[in-house]
Design an enzyme around this catalytic site. Structure first.
Site, mmCIF file in Angstrom:
data_model
loop_
_atom_site.group_PDB
_atom_site.id
_atom_site.type_symbol
_atom_site.label_atom_id
_atom_site.label_comp_id
_atom_site.label_asym_id
_atom_site.label_seq_id
_atom_site.Cartn_x
_atom_site.Cartn_y
_atom_site.Cartn_z
ATOM 1 N N GLU A 111 -39.755 -33.144 -36.350
ATOM 2 C CA GLU A 111 -39.295 -33.579 -37.660
ATOM 3 C C GLU A 111 -39.476 -35.068 -37.947
ATOM 4 O O GLU A 111 -39.640 -35.457 -39.099
ATOM 5 C CB GLU A 111 -37.798 -33.229 -37.809
ATOM 6 C CG GLU A 111 -37.489 -31.742 -37.788
ATOM 7 C CD GLU A 111 -38.055 -31.012 -39.000
ATOM 8 O OE1 GLU A 111 -37.940 -31.531 -40.125
ATOM 9 O OE2 GLU A 111 -38.632 -29.927 -38.806
ATOM 10 N N SER B 292 12.866 13.593 -33.385
ATOM 11 C CA SER B 292 13.871 13.275 -32.361
ATOM 12 C C SER B 292 13.739 11.849 -31.839
ATOM 13 O O SER B 292 14.658 11.335 -31.193
ATOM 14 C CB SER B 292 13.753 14.259 -31.199
ATOM 15 O OG SER B 292 14.021 15.574 -31.636
#
Length: 846
Positions: free
Chosen positions: A90, A468
């Site tokens: 770059e 229950s």
């Protein structure tokens, strides 16, 4: 001659005028644009968009949310060769220019003049930082001039390393990866520190065009770009010929690596995501929050496996429903048709999609989605008796062809012995919630068979009848109101005031039998329905509803009739688990929580949970703080002693005391403990202790006997099954861990004749608790003061007489203990088995 002199003079003045005009134009641009430029100092404080990450309590990644994958790193963490690869690709003059590379700009201008198109922008890395942080991506001269001015300012304000660090963390590199660390994870599944030179060059080639040079989407172009960068690195002296040759000979190895969780807890991850969005809005996805949950990865994985195993076992008990679909495998495109079909289907749990290619009597060949070809023999499909109805199965298969046909799309599962078995996705669902009773911290949570199959979180959203499983709360209300574990209640058919009521509600025990006068202890661990109804009537419905609300249940949502005794209320598994946690912890109200803390992107804690702690939890916390403080004092004192030994005697001030209290120097170093609340006591601890002993009997001799497989003496719990077996429950605990399991269909329907809490839910609980309790000491509630143990007659519940045979020891609150018959008692220990209280009216039911 004069004509030539005049011409050169004209050219000279024209050149000067041109320079002056250009300078004037540039100055005009500068004066016009400069006031609108952003402050470069912002770069030092820029908040990069970092996704939301969810972690377990032991730092395992659970989930990541956000559009951008980014993991910021410092310049010191970037390998030198990776920096050089980007510079070669770059901006090879990065360390020479001051933000703008004149040669690069002239080259870009020449390309524009000769081709008429912008081929490269001549941008330096500094200019790219300016563009990425402050400017748009439009290709205009105004933006380019702003980019140049900003680059010059950035170079004045920041060092080269600071600029590189910003660049490496901001740059987009394809596949949602922002920054080099994210790219390294996306393409290679590892951090930048472990990248090879070839992989570094490949990533460095992405900024120019992330889609065009993507090694996954365009490997051929990516390879050309990578090799060009390696050539540049060689030319610039960043690598030698040997490194260059080796890297260029390396094939492309990039594959997509999604954000793979280290711990599967998708229901909890979604709970956390929702909480963060409610708290912080959309910023939750980009501010880099790290959320640490209370769940432990080992326990969560155990919960996942236990639920999936339990639901699959239930499903297989009820037969094989056939293939998910059948496709044609004839013709020239058969293999392509198979591959396309299975690749578009989702694996659930450990179940793998497979297509049957060929079948013989003794084996079948299948192509799987992820494991290539496999074979199934007769033993692998023998469980697959055809499903006829929920209570009826077909004959056991004699050959593989009885089960499978070519073209069938099925699911298979690999056993621990690496053998493949036929499987199928369960239609039944289930959930598990595990809580630390003393703090309310959620240790594991499963909201269904598989989050990919259904995102409906049954732990929080499914309101089902507990049956229950709800009875302990009814019995606690009775015990708190003066009944005892020895109180006799008649287990006999209900007598209705209005005979027409029998058609509307006719409760009975699951066995269909009646057992006459029964002690409450026996009635609860054997789950006698009729005793529970009479007990509720005796205690009072209003009294019981108000009492039960202390355990986190909404009294207004509870039925105002005797069906409450049989668990007819709609409650969530989380509510049940919360209620049982209060039983497990000695009768304190704790609030379930799952987010321990939230950290911002800098690691600062911005939220810390403030749980309600029981006295035992507070004592443990203070002991831990004291231990930490002692260790800290010892460490600091040791350091100071070392300093003294290297200085002249008497020149070092002794600010630290080894054997006594320390001064503020130590206090400032002591970690600040998380804040908390003291949990509210909601019931007499003695009553809870009695309930513990009864619920232990559920496991020792009652409906939860299977839990004895864990070989522990500190476990207590209760099964639960609703009418027609539509819901199956088990809640069990010791004082350290409470876990609730529910199994049922999303659209309530029977689980089958022989499916109860003990058969459908309890095995899941056992598999999970085997892991949760491994290598942990016994955790039993300490007996509080004010209790007495008395020998009673098992048939009468009264004080046993000398020489009586049918006797047991029972625990009583001191004031409720049975007395010799010649001494009147203020609280009777038994009810007459035949009183007017047995008469049930319409108001009691509706």
């Amino acid at each position: 001659m004069l004509r030539f002199v005049s011409f050169y003079r004209f050219l000279g003045w024209s050149f000067v005028a041109g320079l002056f005009g250009t300078g004037l134009l540039a100055a005009s641009f500068y004066l016009y644009l400069t006031p609108n430029l952003p402050d470069v100092e912002q770069l030092r404080h820029t908040q990069l968009q970092i996704p939301l990450r969810i972690f377990s309590s032991d730092d395992k990644l659970i989930a990541e949310f956000g559009e951008k994958r980014r993991s910021p790193i410092t310049i010191d963490q970037v390998p030198t060769k990776l920096s050089q690869a980007f510079i070669a690709a770059e901006d090879n003059r990065f360390y020479e220019h001051h933000g703008v590379d004149i040669k690069g700009l002239l080259r870009a201008a020449t390309q524009l003049a000769t081709s008429g198109k912008i081929q490269s922008g001549g941008s330096t890395i500094t200019m790219q930082v300016a563009k990425n942080f402050f400017l748009s991506r439009e290709k205009t001269f105004t933006r380019k001039f702003n980019e140049i001015l900003l680059a010059l300012q950035i170079e004045q304000e920041l060092s080269k390393d600071e600029i590189l660090e910003l660049y490496f963390n901001k740059i987009y590199l394809g596949n949602r990866a922002y920054g080099i660390e994210a790219a390294s994870q996306v393409y290679y599944g590892k951090p930048v520190a472990k990248l090879t030179l070839a992989e570094m060059a490949m990533i460095a080639g992405l900024p120019k065009a992330p889609s065009r040079y993507n090694p996954i989407a365009n490997p051929s172009r990516a390879l050309i770009r990578r090799d060009w960068i390696l050539d540049r690195m060689l030319d610039l002296g960043f690598i030698d010929a040997s490194q260059h040759l080796t890297a260029k000979d390396t094939p492309i190895t990039a594959v997509y690596h999604g954000s793979k969780p280290q711990t599967e807890a998708p229901y909890l991850a979604e709970m956390a995501r929702k909480e963060l969005v409610e708290k912080y809005g959309d910023e939750a996805y980009s501010e880099g929050f790290n959320v640490y949950l209370t769940v432990n990865s080992t326990l969560q994985e155990a919960a996942n496996k236990a639920v999936q195993k339990g639901l699959e076992a239930y499903d297989q008990r009820h037969g094989y429903r056939g293939p998910e679909q059948t496709i044609s495998i004839d013709g020239p495109f058969a293999d392509e048709n198979i591959s396309t079909t299975i690749s578009n289907m989702t694996n659930y749990g450990d179940l793998v999609i497979a297509a049957v290619k060929s079948v013989k009597e003794d084996e079948a060949t299948l192509l799987t989605k992820d494991h290539g070809e496999i074979t199934l023999d007769l033993n692998s499909v023998k469980w697959a008796r055809p499903f006829i109805s929920i209570n009826r199965l077909g004959a056991e298969p004699k050959t593989v062809t009885d089960v499978l046909s070519p073209g069938d799309i099925v699911r298979v599962k690999q056993t621990k012995e690496h053998k493949w078995m036929l499987a199928q996705t369960p239609k039944v669902q289930g959930t598990l919630v595990s809580i630390e009773p003393s703090t309310g911290a959620i240790k594991a949570l499963v909201g269904g068979y598989d989050f990919a199959q259904s995102k409906y979180n049954r732990a929080l959203q499914a309101e089902r009848q507990p049956g229950s499983n709800f009875k302990p709360f009814i019995y606690l209300a009775a015990l708190e109101s003066g009944s005892t574990a020895a109180t006799l209640i008649n287990d006999a058919p209900i007598v209705f005031e209005d005979k027409n009521l029998e058609a509307s509600w006719r409760p009975e025990n699951s066995s269909g039998k009646f057992f006459g006068p029964t002690r409450l202890r026996t009635a609860l661990y054997k789950s006698r329905n009729l005793v529970s109804i009479r007990l509720l009537k005796k205690t009072g419905i209003r009294t019981t509803r108000n009492f039960v609300s202390r355990f986190g249940f909404d009294s207004e949502a509870l039925p105002n009739d005797l069906s409450l005794a049989l668990g007819s209320a709609g409650v969530t598994p989380m509510q049940i688990a919360t209620g049982y946690s209060s039983i497990a912890n000695g009768g304190y109200k704790t609030t379930p929580y799952f987010i321990e803390r939230i950290e911002d992107s800098k690691g600062d804690i911005i939220f810390q949970a403030t749980p309600s702690l029981t006295p035992s939890a507070i004592a443990k916390l203070k002991n831990r703080e004291a231990t930490n403080r002692i260790e800290l004092i010892a460490n600091v004192s040791e350091n100071k002693a070392s300093e003294v030994s290297t200085t002249e005697a008497g020149t070092t001030e002794d600010n630290y005391e080894v054997n006594g209290d320390t001064n503020d120097s130590i206090s400032a170093l002591t970690p600040v403990a998380p804040s908390y609340y003291e949990a509210e006591s909601i019931i007499d601890a003695r009553t809870i202790y009695i309930m513990h002993s009864i619920l232990k009997d559920v496991i020792i001799r009652g409906t939860g006997r299977k839990a004895k497989a864990l070989k522990r003496s500190d476990l207590a719990g209760k099964t639960g099954t609703t009418n027609d077996q539509k819901d199956a429950w088990f809640s069990g605990f010791n004082t350290d861990t409470e876990t609730t399991v529910w199994v049922g269909f999303d659209q309530p329907s029977t689980l089958g004749r022989r499916e109860y809490g003990a058969t459908a839910a309890l095995p899941i609980w056992i598999d999970y608790m085997r892991v949760a309790l491994a290598n942990t000491p016994s955790a039993t509630m300490k007996q509080p003061e004010g209790l007495v143990t008395v020998k009673i007659n098992t048939e009468t519940g009264k004080l046993a007489k000398v020489g009586e045979q049918n006797t047991v020891f029972e625990i009583f609150r001191k004031e409720n203990a049975p007395q010799p018959e010649n001494i009147p008692t203020s609280s009777p220990t038994q009810d007459s088995p035949s009183t007017t209280d047995d008469i049930i009216t319409a108001e009691d039911i509706f």
